[in-house]
Design an enzyme around this catalytic site. Structure first.
Site, PDB file in Angstrom:
ATOM      1  CG  ASN A  54      59.417  14.342  97.312  1.00  0.00           C
ATOM      2  OD1 ASN A  54      59.315  14.052  96.192  1.00  0.00           O
ATOM      3  ND2 ASN A  54      59.717  13.751  98.304  1.00  0.00           N
ATOM      4  CE1 TYR A  99      52.907   7.113  93.032  1.00  0.00           C
ATOM      5  CE2 TYR A  99      52.555   6.839  90.622  1.00  0.00           C
ATOM      6  CZ  TYR A  99      53.175   7.316  91.855  1.00  0.00           C
ATOM      7  OH  TYR A  99      54.083   8.629  91.806  1.00  0.00           O
ATOM      8  CE  LYS A 130      52.070  10.769  93.501  1.00  0.00           C
ATOM      9  NZ  LYS A 130      52.442  11.619  94.611  1.00  0.00           N
TER      10      LYS A 130
END
Length: 277
Positions: free
Chosen positions: A90, A194, A198
C-alpha cells in the site's frame, strides 16, 4: 511465534487506506496482522488506536525506500512465521497538483517509491510467500489513464504479454531520464508522474503473476493490483468521494480470496471487478 501461524502484512499502514485495510484484516483474517510504517512513533500510535478498538495488530518498522529495512522485515517474517501469507503493498506517495517541485524531480521521487521500492518489496518477500498466499499491489486507474495517454508504440510495449521485468524497469528509468532531459512529451510519455508510476505497478503485477505461474504454479499464489478509488486521504487532501473504509474493500477482498480460488490473478481490479487492460 510458531512457523505454522498465519500472518498478513500491510505497508504504509499508519494512516489512510493502509490503516483501514489493516483494521479490516484484524477483524477478518485468521492469523496475525502486521502494521508497518516508516515512522516508528506514528506506526506504534496507529497500533494503539486499533488496540483501543479491541484489535491486536503487531508493529514492524518498514521504510520501503530502504532495501536494508525491507530485508530486516523479511528476516523477521521468516524467523517468526516461516514466511508470509498475505502481502498488501500500500505504501506510496503523490505530489499535490499545485506542488512547485520541478516535474523531473517529481518523476524521480514518485517512481522511486511507488514503482522501484514496491518492486524491491516484492523481490524480497515473494520468495517467502507460503502456498495459497495473496499479494495485493495498490495501484490506480490513473495508471490506466497514463497508458491511454502514452504514444501508441509505448502502449504496445506496456501491453505486450512477453514484456520482462528487466524491460519494464528500463522503461520506468527511461521515463525519469526523459523528464530530466525535458523530452518526455516528445518521447510519447504523459504528463503524470503518479500515473506512470501506477502504470508501472500494474504492469509489474502482470509480470510477477506470470512468473509465479511459471515457477510456483502448484502453490496457487494469487497476485493482483487494485484501484481503491478516489478516497478521502491526506494524499487526496480529503477531497475524495469515498471513505477510507470503502477504499479498503477491494484490497481486503483480494487479500482474503479463498484457498481454492484460481482468479483473479495478474489483474487490475476495481470494486471487485476485473478491469479491461
Amino acid at each position: 511465534m510458531s512457523s505454522c501461524s498465519r500472518v498478513a502484512l500491510v505497508t504504509g499502514a499508519n494512516k489512510g487506506i493502509g490503516f483501514a485495510i489493516t483494521r479490516d484484516l484484524c477483524r477478518k483474517f485468521s492469523g496475525d496482522v502486521v502494521l508497518t510504517a516508516r515512522d516508528e512513533a506514528r506506526g506504534r500510535a496507529a497500533v494503539q488506536q486499533l488496540q483501543a478498538e479491541g484489535l491486536s495488530p503487531r508493529f514492524h518498522q518498514l521504510d520501503i525506500d530502504d532495501p536494508q529495512s525491507i530485508r530486516a522485515l523479511r528476516d523477521f517474517l521468516r524467523k517468526e512465521y516461516g514466511g508470509l501469507n498475505v502481502l498488501v503493498n500500500n505504501a506510496g506517495i503523490a505530489f499535490r497538483m499545485d506542488d512547485p517541485t520541478p516535474f523531473d524531480i517529481q518523476a524521480e521521487v514518485t517512481l522511486k517509491t511507488n514503482f522501484f521500492a514496491t518492486r524491491n518489496v516484492c523481490t524480497e518477500l515473494l520468495p517467502i510467500m507460503k502456498p495459497h498466499g495473496r499479494v495485493v499491489n495498490i495501484s490506480s486507474l490513473q495508471g490506466l489513464k497514463a497508458l491511454e495517454n502514452c504514444r501508441e508504440d509505448l502502449q504496445e510495449k506496456f501491453r505486450c504479454d512477453t514484456l520482462t521485468e528487466v524491460d519494464l524497469v528500463d522503461l520506468m528509468k527511461k521515463f525519469v531520464d526523459d523528464t530530466k532531459n525535458e523530452v518526455h512529451e516528445r518521447e510519447g510519455w504523459p504528463d503524470s508522474a503518479y500515473g506512470v508510476s501506477k502504470l508501472g505497478v500494474t504492469v509489474l503485477t502482470r509480470i510477477l503473476a506470470r512468473q509465479l505461474d511459471e515457477k510456483r504454479k502448484a502453490d496457487r499464489i494469487l497476485l493482483n493490483a487494485c484501484c481503491p478509488g478516489w478516497v478521502k486521504t491526506d494524499m487526496a487532501r480529503d477531497q475524495g468521494s469515498r471513505t477510507v473504509e470503502e477504499g479498503a474493500e477491494t484490497p481486503v477482498y483480494l487479500a482474503l480470496l479463498p484457498p481454492d480460488a484460481t482468479e483473479p490473478h495478474g489483474q487490475l481490479v476495481r470494486d471487485k471487478v476485473v478491469q479491461t487492460w
